[in-house]
Design an enzyme around this catalytic site. Structure first.
Site, PDB file in Angstrom:
ATOM      1  CB  SER A  96      -0.941  -0.037   0.982  1.00  0.00           C
ATOM      2  OG  SER A  96      -1.941   1.016   1.120  1.00  0.00           O
ATOM      3  CG  ASP A 238      -2.745   3.717  -1.563  1.00  0.00           C
ATOM      4  OD1 ASP A 238      -3.444   3.888  -2.630  1.00  0.00           O
ATOM      5  OD2 ASP A 238      -2.596   3.115  -0.674  1.00  0.00           O
ATOM      6  CG  ASP A 240      -2.978  -0.661  -2.661  1.00  0.00           C
ATOM      7  OD1 ASP A 240      -3.034   0.298  -2.146  1.00  0.00           O
ATOM      8  OD2 ASP A 240      -3.616  -1.775  -2.189  1.00  0.00           O
ATOM      9  CG  ASP A 242      -6.239   0.547  -1.245  1.00  0.00           C
ATOM     10  OD1 ASP A 242      -5.393   1.551  -0.967  1.00  0.00           O
ATOM     11  OD2 ASP A 242      -6.234  -0.352  -0.335  1.00  0.00           O
TER      12      ASP A 242
END
Length: 447
Positions: A96, A238, A240, A242
């Site tokens: 992340s 960020d 990833d 999400d």
């Protein structure tokens, strides 16, 4: 050495905490716990260690008789959406917002939902059993298969574009900071297809520059870029993708609390906020609650973590939830936090209102929020620390309706997190100082 699930999957330094050997065991354990007819769908972000851990995870899955399909570099919500469409389980290899040496793996049930606590606990038990008994892998025709699954990126972009009317963003100038992460290709493509003039930053991943002074963890460069370009807004993702942090046309930060308020008020006005309520975590700013109170919108509070938010959304039949950090779940479109989607729907609401983003975000007046991580010797004694909790009650009484106290022990470290909100920052700091002293007196301080 073994693996433990945290707030969002397993995570650690790749090659140290998250070794190929442990990830092989994790893959085998996941097959045992997530019994499914469909192959595991596997995606990753842009970290250098991603292919290594991907290979280990696939080896573990196949060794236990499962099969895997590799989607390549793809945002977490892209993987979750693919799992929903295929009714397949999935695994995302990402840490992340963490720096590049870290990596992690988070799993999705068939259908794209993050794992429930009991499923994570079963995987942990299976990992320990595999490591302890050295049970042999499958052989011959019982070994699973692995193959590439093309088209996942295009399918994700198509889902983003289909979420709103064509040309929704026509005439808007938007700066995107992709954080050298998983959204580096998908986000610019989707925003361009929706008609925006897109200025792209930090979309050249090299394996080590993910989240490095960019993206949602450091939007300072995005602020400058929005101001210099005279853009309508900026969006930072960020690693990833999400989560999202927005920047308004003046350079002001628009975080998850602002986005939730804007979306909730807009959706209620259009009769689309089911139950006139949202779900958010204990970390949500008091300013968000005050803003929603004024519009008679209920807040259901959850522990930290977007999977807890989703659980509350399912329990109360809600269509909106999220976190201050920028995980926002729009239940009509997605089953997990989706940074690019949240950005698109935020800008759609801005277009519909005909107002600048700074004006819309002003619906939330943030209360100063002071958070301190207190290292203690005896974290396990927190519940019985009567003198400390007496001090907490005194502070809460002094703050009244104009503040609150939140105390959260870490699940992995000898740390207790003490957070105070108040209408005045000096009051919040003084209260945290007072509670820190009381906590250290009760549990002992640690270096």
């Amino acid at each position: 050495m073994t693996l433990k699930f945290g707030t969002d999957g397993v995570r650690g330094v790749a090659g140290v905490d998250l070794t190929p050997e442990l990830v092989v065991a994790l893959g085998r354990a996941a097959v045992r716990a997530l019994v499914a007819d469909a192959p595991f769908l596997i995606a990753r972000d842009t970290r250098r260690s991603g292919p290594m851990l991907e290979a280990a995870l696939v080896a573990g899955i196949c060794a236990e008789g499962g099969s895997a399909e590799l989607l390549g570099v793809l945002p977490t919500p892209g993987l979750a959406g693919a799992c929903a469409e295929a009714a397949a389980p999935g695994a995302m290899i990402s840490a992340s917002h963490n720096p590049y040496p870290d990596n992690g793996i988070k799993f999705f049930e068939a259908g794209g939902r993050k794992l429930r606590d009991d499923t994570e606990a079963r995987i942990e038990l299976e990992i320990n059993a595999i490591l302890a008994d050295g049970s042999p892998p499958r052989a011959g025709v019982e070994v699973g298969t692995a193959a590439a699954r093309p088209g996942a990126l295009d399918a994700y972009v198509a889902r983003l574009v289909a979420a709103v009317d064509p040309d929704t963003l026509r005439g808007q100038t938007i700066v995107l900071d992709c954080g050298h992460g998983a959204a580096f290709a998908a986000a610019p493509a989707a925003f361009a297809q929706l008609g925006a003039e897109v200025l792209v930053r930090n979309a050249e991943p090299d394996g080590v520059n993910i989240n490095d002074r960019c993206g949602s963890t450091d939007p300072s460069g995005l602020i400058t870029a929005v101001r210099n370009a005279g853009a309508d807004a900026g969006l930072a993702f960020d690693g990833d993708a999400d989560r999202v942090v927005a920047v308004d046309e003046r350079g002001g930060i628009v975080d998850g609390d602002h986005i939730l308020a804007i979306a909730a008020i807009d959706m209620k006005a259009r009769g689309r906020l089911r139950g006139d309520a949202i779900a958010t975590t204990v970390m949500a700013n008091l300013g968000l609650r005050r803003a929603l109170d004024r519009h008679s919108i209920t807040v259901f509070e959850t522990p930290v973590g977007d999977r807890h938010v989703l659980a509350a959304m399912e329990e109360h039949d809600l269509v909106l939830g999220g976190e201050q950090s920028g995980h926002v779940i729009f239940g009509a479109h997605a089953v997990t936090g989706d940074g690019p989607l949240a950005g698109i729907l935020l800008l759609e609401a801005m277009t519909r209102a005909g107002a600048p983003l700074s004006e819309m975000a002003a619906v939330v007046t943030k209360y100063p929020q002071v958070l301190r991580n207190v290292r203690v010797r005896e974290r396990a004694g927190l519940e019985g620390a009567d003198a400390f909790w007496s001090e907490v009650r005194d502070v809460e009484a002094a703050l009244g309706d104009e503040g609150r106290v939140l105390v959260r022990p870490s699940g992995t470290e000898p740390v207790v997190r003490v957070m105070v909100e108040a209408s005045d920052e000096a009051v919040a700091n003084a209260a945290v100082d007072r509670l820190t002293a009381a906590l250290e007196a009760s549990l002992g301080s640690a270096p």
